[in-house]
Design an enzyme around this catalytic site. Structure first.
Site, short mmCIF file in Angstrom:
data_model
loop_
_atom_site.label_atom_id
_atom_site.label_comp_id
_atom_site.label_asym_id
_atom_site.label_seq_id
_atom_site.Cartn_x
_atom_site.Cartn_y
_atom_site.Cartn_z
N ASP A 16 -3.32 4.42 2.76
CA ASP A 16 -3.66 4.78 4.14
C ASP A 16 -3.36 6.26 4.34
O ASP A 16 -2.24 6.72 4.08
CB ASP A 16 -2.82 3.98 5.15
CG ASP A 16 -3.29 2.54 5.28
OD1 ASP A 16 -4.47 2.27 4.97
OD2 ASP A 16 -2.48 1.70 5.72
N ASP B 167 0.86 -1.19 0.00
CA ASP B 167 0.00 0.00 0.00
C ASP B 167 0.89 1.23 0.00
O ASP B 167 2.12 1.12 -0.07
CB ASP B 167 -0.93 -0.01 1.23
CG ASP B 167 -0.18 0.21 2.53
OD1 ASP B 167 1.07 0.30 2.52
OD2 ASP B 167 -0.85 0.32 3.58
N ASP C 188 1.40 4.81 2.33
CA ASP C 188 1.00 5.42 3.61
C ASP C 188 1.38 6.89 3.64
O ASP C 188 2.51 7.25 3.32
CB ASP C 188 1.72 4.70 4.77
CG ASP C 188 1.51 3.20 4.73
OD1 ASP C 188 0.44 2.75 5.15
OD2 ASP C 188 2.43 2.48 4.26
P1 TTP Z 1 2.09 -1.03 6.67
O1 TTP Z 1 1.60 -0.15 5.59
O2 TTP Z 1 1.20 -2.16 7.03
O3 TTP Z 1 3.51 -1.67 6.34
P2 TTP Z 1 4.75 -1.13 5.48
O4 TTP Z 1 4.45 0.18 4.84
O5 TTP Z 1 5.94 -1.18 6.35
O6 TTP Z 1 4.95 -2.26 4.41
P3 TTP Z 1 4.10 -2.50 3.06
O7 TTP Z 1 5.01 -2.26 1.94
O8 TTP Z 1 3.67 -3.93 3.14
O9 TTP Z 1 2.93 -1.57 3.07
O10 TTP Z 1 2.33 -0.21 7.99
C1 TTP Z 1 3.15 0.94 8.03
C2 TTP Z 1 3.37 1.40 9.43
O11 TTP Z 1 2.19 1.92 9.97
C3 TTP Z 1 3.82 0.29 10.36
O12 TTP Z 1 5.04 0.66 10.94
C4 TTP Z 1 2.83 0.24 11.44
C5 TTP Z 1 2.07 1.52 11.31
N1 TTP Z 1 0.66 1.33 11.65
C6 TTP Z 1 0.17 1.95 12.78
O13 TTP Z 1 0.89 2.64 13.49
N2 TTP Z 1 -1.14 1.76 13.11
C7 TTP Z 1 -1.95 1.00 12.36
O14 TTP Z 1 -3.13 0.86 12.70
C8 TTP Z 1 -1.42 0.38 11.17
C9 TTP Z 1 -2.28 -0.48 10.30
C10 TTP Z 1 -0.11 0.58 10.85
MN MN Z 2 2.66 0.44 3.78
MN MN Z 3 -0.42 0.83 5.57
#
Ligand code: TTP
Ligand code: MN
Ligand code: MN
Ligand code: MN
Length: 404
Positions: A328, A204, A206
């Site tokens: 996100d 995703d 973020d």
């Molecule tokens: P992710 O997007 O799940 O993981 P990522 O970006 O490291 O890897 P990917 O490439 O698979 O997307 O989460 C990103 C960060 O957000 C992770 O360190 C945890 C944080 N987080 C929160 O703090 N609260 C939450 O509710 C969620 C879902 C994530």
């Molecule tokens: Mn992510």
């Molecule tokens: Mn995420």
């Protein structure tokens, strides 16, 4: 044969937040095996086992060279009996028999397929499997009631299981910046998650949104979402309001690792090729647009229009002109921004280890909102990640070295 004396011993600190873990991994054969067992444990709701395998995998990821002998691992932290058995198997046989049998198992395969649907967690997948549902076809045939997220997840299954590229993340970043600029001038957008750690792909994208003037960010998310929706950028969104201020337990003792920021889990509709647009010369773009548009403009009859529309739809379906991407969005007040950036940059294990370090070694409570010193009984303010590491008595680790 290599004698023990020739094999260097590693010295590695035990918390992942004390280590520098880049994307370059000299032991992917071992970390892949341990990560798969961690994933399998998590899919089966065995969280303790999951964390143990994650810690072992992270430790192997942090080693500066390839491991060739078990004797090199003597004295290393984070390696339990089970993880050592898996490592030994891989070193001696090239593969771990436990990993191989897990990969082949009907249950693991089904859990992977079903949790691959956005909105479906381990618990739901387990319930479906107990009802004899092992794949998407059986799920569709079963007539199970799906919630809004799961319906969207199923509809965009292939897109959402295809890794997001950095170019796509940047294209979405531009859209989010435009949205934020349109609804509140001066707002700032920061890319967090795996892309901030320098990953080339992700599951995703973020983003963290804030405004330099405290309080201005209140109510920002619904406006941003409404703008994105009005422009046709959203295929799905679920916004959750900020519950930080009204929470009874306060920031020092979060009820879970979930933070309480105003947030939006969404699925973006990203036009394909958009991420390459800026690298193409203007004239070339003009030509292409004209070539495509010209035949469409010479429509004389309704029948021709119908034909054209049918052709267009078939064309669009065969090489779809857009794709679905999970995004996100999180809004943070500027006073909590440093904590939010740190908390949302990850990796998940790095975050977990930071909080464990804070609690066990420093008698402090760290969340994505604040840092509380339980000894001094006060909050420690910070405006940068560097300050937070300093409070925690840790060497500063930049995002690209948080890939634990
Ligand atoms: P992710 O997007 O799940 O993981 P990522 O970006 O490291 O890897 P990917 O490439 O698979 O997307 O989460 C990103 C960060 O957000 C992770 O360190 C945890 C944080 N987080 C929160 O703090 N609260 C939450 O509710 C969620 C879902 C994530
Ligand atoms: Mn992510
Ligand atoms: Mn995420
Ligand atoms: Mn290296």
């Amino acid at each position: 044969q290599i004698s023990e004396a020739e094999v260097a011993l590693f010295s590695v600190p035990s918390y992942a937040c004390q280590r520098r873990t880049t994307r370059d991994n000299h032991n992917s054969n071992l970390t892949d095996a341990l990560s798969l067992l961690a994933e399998n444990a998590e899919l089966n709701n065995e969280d303790g086992r999951g964390v143990a395998f994650r810690r072992a995998a992270a430790l192997m990821k942090a080693l500066p060279t390839q491991v060739i002998s078990m004797s090199q691992l003597r004295g290393l932290p984070c390696l339990g009996e089970h993880s050592l058995r898996v490592i030994k198997d891989v070193l001696e046989n090239g593969v771990s028999s436990e990993v191989e049998s897990t990969k082949q198992s009907k249950r693991y395969k089904a859990l992977k397929i079903l949790t691959g649907i956005f909105g479906v967690g381990a618990k739901t997948a387990d319930r479906w499997i107990r009802e004899g549902i092992y794949n998407l076809e059986q799920l569709r045939d079963s007539g199970q009631t799906l919630n809004r997220a799961q319906k969207s997840g199923l509809e965009h299954y292939d897109d959402l299981n295809e890794p997001v590229t950095k170019a796509e993340a940047d294209a979405i970043g531009e859209i989010v910046q435009k949205a934020v600029d349109s609804v509140l001038t001066g707002s700032q957008v920061a890319l967090t998650g795996g892309f901030r750690r320098g990953k080339l792909t992700g599951h995703d994208v973020d983003f963290l949104i804030t405004h330099p003037e405290e309080g201005k960010e209140v109510g920002l998310m619904p406006k941003v979402v409404a703008w994105l929706e009005s422009q046709g950028f959203l295929l799905y969104q679920k916004t959750t309001r900020n519950s930080y201020l009204e929470s009874k337990d306060g920031p020092a003792r979060p009820a879970s690792n979930m933070d309480r920021f105003e947030r939006c889990f969404s699925i973006f509709k990203l036009t394909k090729g958009k991420e390459q647009e800026s690298t193409q010369p203007e004239e070339q773009n003009d030509l292409k647009t004209k070539d495509v548009l010209r035949p469409h403009m010479q429509v004389d009859t309704d029948q021709q229009l119908c034909e054209l529309s049918k052709n267009y739809q078939m064309e669009a379906a065969s090489h779809k002109i857009w794709r679905a991407v999970r995004v996100d969005l999180v809004v943070s007040p500027i006073s909590q921004f440093a904590f939010a950036v740190l908390g949302w940059t990850g990796s998940k294990l790095f975050e977990r280890e930071l909080r464990r370090w804070a609690g066990h070694e420093k008698n402090m409570s760290l969340s994505s909102h604040a840092l509380f010193d339980n000894t001094q009984n006060k909050y420690l303010r910070a405006t940068s990640e560097e300050e937070i590491f300093a409070y925690l008595g840790l060497e500063y680790i930049p995002p690209s070295e948080r890939n634990a």
